[in-house]
Design a protein around this motif. Structure first.
Motif, PDB file in Angstrom:
ATOM      1  N   ASN A 110       0.795  -1.227   0.000  1.00 24.44           N
ATOM      2  CA  ASN A 110       0.000   0.000   0.000  1.00 24.44           C
ATOM      3  C   ASN A 110       0.833   1.285   0.000  1.00 24.44           C
ATOM      4  N   THR A 111       1.758   1.380  -0.945  1.00 23.85           N
ATOM      5  CA  THR A 111       2.580   2.604  -1.049  1.00 23.85           C
ATOM      6  C   THR A 111       2.133   3.460  -2.236  1.00 23.85           C
ATOM      7  N   LEU A 112       0.918   3.203  -2.681  1.00 21.34           N
ATOM      8  CA  LEU A 112       0.408   3.904  -3.862  1.00 21.34           C
ATOM      9  C   LEU A 112       0.095   5.362  -3.527  1.00 21.34           C
ATOM     10  N   ILE A 113       0.538   6.260  -4.385  1.00 20.17           N
ATOM     11  CA  ILE A 113       0.162   7.670  -4.206  1.00 20.17           C
ATOM     12  C   ILE A 113      -1.269   7.856  -4.729  1.00 20.17           C
ATOM     13  N   THR A 114      -1.890   8.978  -4.419  1.00 14.16           N
ATOM     14  CA  THR A 114      -3.271   9.175  -4.901  1.00 14.16           C
ATOM     15  C   THR A 114      -3.260   9.290  -6.417  1.00 14.16           C
ATOM     16  N   LEU A 115      -4.421   9.082  -7.006  1.00 15.74           N
ATOM     17  CA  LEU A 115      -4.531   9.140  -8.465  1.00 15.74           C
ATOM     18  C   LEU A 115      -4.162  10.535  -8.975  1.00 15.74           C
ATOM     19  N   GLU A 116      -4.571  11.552  -8.241  1.00 13.98           N
ATOM     20  CA  GLU A 116      -4.248  12.930  -8.652  1.00 13.98           C
ATOM     21  C   GLU A 116      -2.738  13.160  -8.649  1.00 13.98           C
ATOM     22  N   GLU A 117      -2.057  12.641  -7.609  1.00 17.03           N
ATOM     23  CA  GLU A 117      -0.583  12.792  -7.537  1.00 17.03           C
ATOM     24  C   GLU A 117       0.091  12.030  -8.682  1.00 17.03           C
ATOM     25  N   PHE A 118      -0.459  10.851  -9.006  1.00 17.84           N
ATOM     26  CA  PHE A 118       0.076  10.044 -10.107  1.00 17.84           C
ATOM     27  C   PHE A 118      -0.030  10.832 -11.421  1.00 17.84           C
ATOM     28  N   LYS A 119      -1.210  11.430 -11.641  1.00 22.06           N
ATOM     29  CA  LYS A 119      -1.408  12.223 -12.863  1.00 22.06           C
ATOM     30  C   LYS A 119      -0.448  13.418 -12.892  1.00 22.06           C
ATOM     31  N   GLU A 120      -0.258  14.056 -11.721  1.00 23.49           N
ATOM     32  CA  GLU A 120       0.644  15.224 -11.645  1.00 23.49           C
ATOM     33  C   GLU A 120       2.074  14.845 -12.016  1.00 23.49           C
ATOM     34  N   LYS A 121       2.536  13.674 -11.534  1.00 20.82           N
ATOM     35  CA  LYS A 121       3.902  13.229 -11.852  1.00 20.82           C
ATOM     36  C   LYS A 121       4.056  12.997 -13.361  1.00 20.82           C
ATOM     37  N   LEU A 122       3.029  12.406 -13.981  1.00 22.96           N
ATOM     38  CA  LEU A 122       3.078  12.162 -15.428  1.00 22.96           C
ATOM     39  C   LEU A 122       3.082  13.492 -16.190  1.00 22.96           C
ATOM     40  N   GLU A 123       2.263  14.441 -15.706  1.00 23.28           N
ATOM     41  CA  GLU A 123       2.226  15.770 -16.345  1.00 23.28           C
ATOM     42  C   GLU A 123       3.579  16.484 -16.184  1.00 23.28           C
ATOM     43  N   GLN A 124       4.227  16.249 -15.044  1.00 24.61           N
ATOM     44  CA  GLN A 124       5.559  16.829 -14.789  1.00 24.61           C
ATOM     45  C   GLN A 124       6.564  16.321 -15.835  1.00 24.61           C
ATOM     46  N   ILE A 125       6.515  14.988 -16.065  1.00 22.08           N
ATOM     47  CA  ILE A 125       7.419  14.387 -17.071  1.00 22.08           C
ATOM     48  C   ILE A 125       7.127  15.007 -18.431  1.00 22.08           C
TER      49      ILE A 125
END
Length: 862
Positions: free
Chosen positions: A309-324
């Motif tokens: 259970n080390t999953l970040i929230t879905l919003e944080e996941f999307k933010e990291k992808l947008e950062q890339i």
């Protein structure tokens, strides 16, 4: 490639290839009986010739053994017939694989009904902005159900996939190996699957097909219609029933529901992980490597071992992808931008849930459960329900159900069905915490007959701790003709209930209503079921608009036209402005999943067809979508006439005995294809109300009589012919796309009928007259549908569909003959003074085994 006519492409790429590969297949040595492959074509010819000479199946089989075998023993005959069954069901698989391989060649992937075609029409008519605006709100939802109409085990589905690829690549060596593998792979399941097994089987399609095809369609829309701008709408949703559908499946538990939700989450994380790994090999740049490694490790850990259970929230996941993505644009000349966009879109589409797990239960179960809840709470001294609750009027009960709220302890209830029902509502909360709200946010009440049915469910949510903040849609399912007629009044009561209206406000003022074709057809016949649904949609649209609610229609459809199938996208494209169409939601099941969505090409094509149906209805409206008052009156009269004919037929004293003694109905439960029982109650007596639609429709299909797809249609058309008013029907046929689509789908049911198979029943003392009633309606329906459409033959306007049906029916002709031969043998043995119990079992097994190929061959029914 597409310059040749479609039928020519089909003949060259499907029919010719089947003949070549089938000849290879027939020479492969699979078993101890040599010559099976040599004898089968001879048996096929004897069957064809026998039926044209009006012989019965027993005469045909005996004639074959007399001609080609030297005094075989009973055991040798039985062994050979079983070998024929094995060969034929594998021939069907071969044909499936060849048809799948040829899909993009036979179907124009950029033609009518595709997104490219819709975009080009929008460009020509200066409607590109209107198209964009429509797609900002419009959605389609494809809901996979575990209804057992597919008999292929997972191993065989895998072979079909590999064989399809080998045929596309013309890899003869691999084709040969796969055909040999197919010959040695078992089709029969010795044990019924559990609901969890069914879920795992269908998740295969999510992972290997939908994950790719849905994102491809979405990517096309983004780049070609939205000019690479972000789309807030997800446009294409996936729904999932195995593990959540409790209606009539007593084997679904809360634990199974939670495990299926876990499996869905694990699978989507695994897919993201694979994509991120591939992307990592490309994005080897400063400022990106670290970010992408973090995502990769997180996805791997959580897909392999969810408890970490080390999953970040879905919003944080999307933010990291947008950062890339931002770094790629600003520092690396947008290299591999398409690849990162693809993953961003997939996360937008599938979140952490992959597909929304729907919960479904029958209102009759709810009534019993709720009565038990009220009684138990009263005994425990709770004042939530007054002592006389059961005696109160509907309005008084509705008032109490609107206000009740608590977070009750489920363990106080001793009744298992109460704990299961409340457990499923609690499971929704758990799944939403783990997979996001879209993980499970719909509760469907089947057999919904009153506003109380909906409000009891509403109250159960509020008693389970939701406390008037229900993060789920409560969806009534109306299916019988009476329920469809009453649906608008029921919804009016709900829309005028302040507590329920407040709930709808929190759900964006949207109400989903499910309408079922299967039990509607079973209940009221083909025309009446479809017309009742059409009228219910019109009335529900009108009443919902009056109350400022957007109604969303969710169609419970099956594969064959008798269960709402047929050319689905044509059906949606034929609905006019009087029916709300912001979303298209439909169930897909059994062989319809593998035939319409089994490969990337077919899946993409059919998703686009559904999207285009909604687009054309909204943007390119057609006068043929709007019925005039006179046309509505004719349609209404046709439905009522056919309804009367069907109800009289259904009430015939021989109706149930005929199904029980002359069809394969009772053998469905022995096939081990689905986890649920083949009828709703456990009573030994066969009761029409308990019959599930799938074995009901399937039994008529096995008899090659397809009654639910045409019965009553001929009688209704004949009324107009007899009155000298047939021109009224011709006018309706040419001016109403809805009616034309209904008649086209009925043609398909007639095309798959073959009465020569059961003509021997006409002489049966008990059932002869009943068989003639069916045959006369078939003849009337066929004659008048041809007259109506000005066709020389059925399905003349769909030559490829007809060609596919013809080949498939031809492949299974010996199988049908064997099945009827075995049914006749069973009747013969049962009449003996001392029936041979062992021999009876053998022939019963022969009937059951021959169900498989016949059903699988019908996959082109949608």
């Amino acid at each position: 490639m597409h310059k040749q006519p479609k039928l020519t492409r089909f003949n060259e790429n499907v029919l010719s290839k089947y003949q070549i590969y089938n000849s290879i297949f027939m020479t492969l040595p699979f078993d101890t009986i040599t010559k099976t492959g040599v004898l089968l074509p001879l048996f096929h010819d004897i069957c064809k010739e026998g039926f044209s000479n009006r012989q019965n199946p027993s005469e045909i089989v005996e004639n074959f053994f007399k001609t080609y075998q030297k005094n075989p023993s009973e055991k040798e005959k039985i062994n050979l017939l079983f070998k024929f069954i094995q060969y034929i069901e594998r021939q069907v698989v071969l044909f499936d694989a060849i048809e799948d391989a040829a899909f993009p060649i036979v179907n124009n992937m950029d033609g009518i009904g595709t997104l490219r075609n819709s975009k080009e029409i929008a460009d020509q008519e200066n409607k590109k902005e209107a198209l964009k605006k429509h797609l900002e709100d419009f959605k389609i939802r494809v809901v996979l159900t575990a209804h057992p109409t597919q008999f292929y085990p997972g191993t065989v589905l895998g072979i079909i996939t590999d064989l399809t690829e080998a045929i596309q690549n013309n890899d003869l060596l691999l084709i040969n190996q796969l055909l040999a593998q197919l010959g040695k792979t078992q089709f029969f399941k010795h044990e019924k699957p559990t609901p969890y097994d069914e879920a795992v089987s269908l998740i295969w399609y999510l992972e290997n097909v939908f994950y790719h095809s849905i994102s491809q369609v979405f990517n096309y829309i983004q780049s070609n219609i939205f000019d690479n701008q972000k789309i807030n709408n997800d446009i294409i949703n996936l729904g999932f029933w195995p593990g959540g559908d409790r209606d009539g499946n007593p084997f679904v538990t809360t634990e199974i529901t939670l495990n299926v939700a876990k499996r869905l989450k694990q699978t989507i994380l695994r897919n993201y992980y694979r994509d991120i790994r591939r992307l990592k090999r490309k994005l080897t740049f400063n400022g990106i490597e670290q970010l992408i490694s973090e995502i990769e490790n997180m996805l791997f850990e959580n897909s392999v071992n969810p408890p970490v259970n080390t999953l970040i929230t879905l919003e944080e996941f999307k933010e990291k992808l947008e950062q890339i993505k931002g770094v790629l644009i600003s520092k690396h000349q947008s290299l591999y931008l398409e690849d990162i966009d693809d993953i961003i879109n997939k996360v937008h589409l599938f979140g952490y849930h992959f597909a929304t797990l729907d919960i479904r239960q029958d209102s009759r179960i709810h009534q019993n459960v709720f009565a038990e809840i009220v009684t138990t709470l009263q005994k425990k001294g709770s004042n939530l329900f007054p002592e006389n609750y059961a005696e109160l009027s509907e309005n008084e009960q509705l008032k109490i159900l609107s206000e009740v709220s608590d977070n009750i302890d489920i363990s106080i209830f001793k009744d298992e069905m109460v704990t299961k029902t409340l457990g499923s509502i609690k499971a929704i909360e758990t799944i939403q915490q783990n997979n996001g709200e879209r993980g499970a946010n719909r509760y469907i009440i089947s057999n919904n007959q009153t506003a109380i049915n909906v409000m009891e469910t509403f109250a159960m949510f509020n008693l389970c701790g939701f406390e008037h903040n229900i993060t789920a849609d409560i969806i009534p399912l109306f299916e019988t003709v009476d329920d469809l007629t009453n649906a608008p009044d029921i919804m009016e009561k709900l829309y005028t209930n302040s507590a329920y209206l407040k709930h709808l406000k929190s759900r964006n003022n949207k109400q989903t209503v499910m309408l079922g074709f299967s039990d509607g057809t079973k209940d009221g016949g083909y025309l009446m079921a479809n017309w009742s649904i059409f009228k219910a949609k019109e009335f529900l649209t009108e009443i919902s608009r009056k109350h400022g609610i957007k109604v969303i229609f969710f169609d419970g459809r099956g594969g064959p036209p008798a269960r709402g199938g047929g050319k689905t996208h044509q059906f949606y494209a034929s609905l006019g402005p009087t029916i709300e169409d912001e979303e298209i939601q439909l169930t897909v099941q059994g062989q319809t999943i593998s035939s319409n969505f089994g490969t990337l090409d077919s899946s993409q094509f059919n998703i686009e067809q559904l999207l285009s149906a909604g687009i054309s209805n909204e943007l390119f409206s057609n006068a043929n979508h709007i019925m005039t008052k006179n046309e509505t009156e004719v349609m209404n009269d046709l439905a009522l006439t056919s309804y009367e004919a069907y109800v009289n037929f259904k009430n015939h004293p021989k109706f149930m005995p005929y199904l029980e003694h002359m069809s394969t109905l009772k053998y469905y439960g022995k096939t081990n294809i689905g986890s649920r029982p083949s009828k709703r109650s456990e009573s030994k007596e066969l009761n029409f109300a308990d019959l599930r639609a799938i074995p009901f429709v399937g039994s008529w299909s096995q008899l090659k009589q397809n009654v639910p797809g045409f019965y009553g249609v001929g009688t209704a058309l004949k009324k107009y012919e007899d009155a000298g008013e047939f021109e009224k029907l011709k006018h309706l046929y040419h001016h109403s796309d809805f009616f034309k689509t209904l008649i086209g789908n009925s043609m398909m049911a007639l095309s798959k009928s073959f009465f020569a198979l059961t003509e021997y029943m006409a002489k049966d003392e008990e059932f002869g007259d009943f068989w003639k009633i069916i045959y006369n309606e078939y003849e009337t329906s066929k004659r008048l549908i041809l007259k109506l459409s000005d066709y020389e033959e059925l399905m003349q306007g769909n030559k490829v569909g007809k060609a596919s049906i013809t080949i498939r029916e031809n492949i299974v002709l010996p199988l049908l003959t064997i099945q009827q031969f075995a049914l006749l043998k069973i009747q013969e043995i049962q009449k003996q003074e001392n029936p041979d119990a062992d021999l009876l079992k053998v022939y019963e097994k022969m009937v059951t085994r021959s169900l498989f190929g016949n059903i699988n061959a019908s996959r082109n029914s949608a």
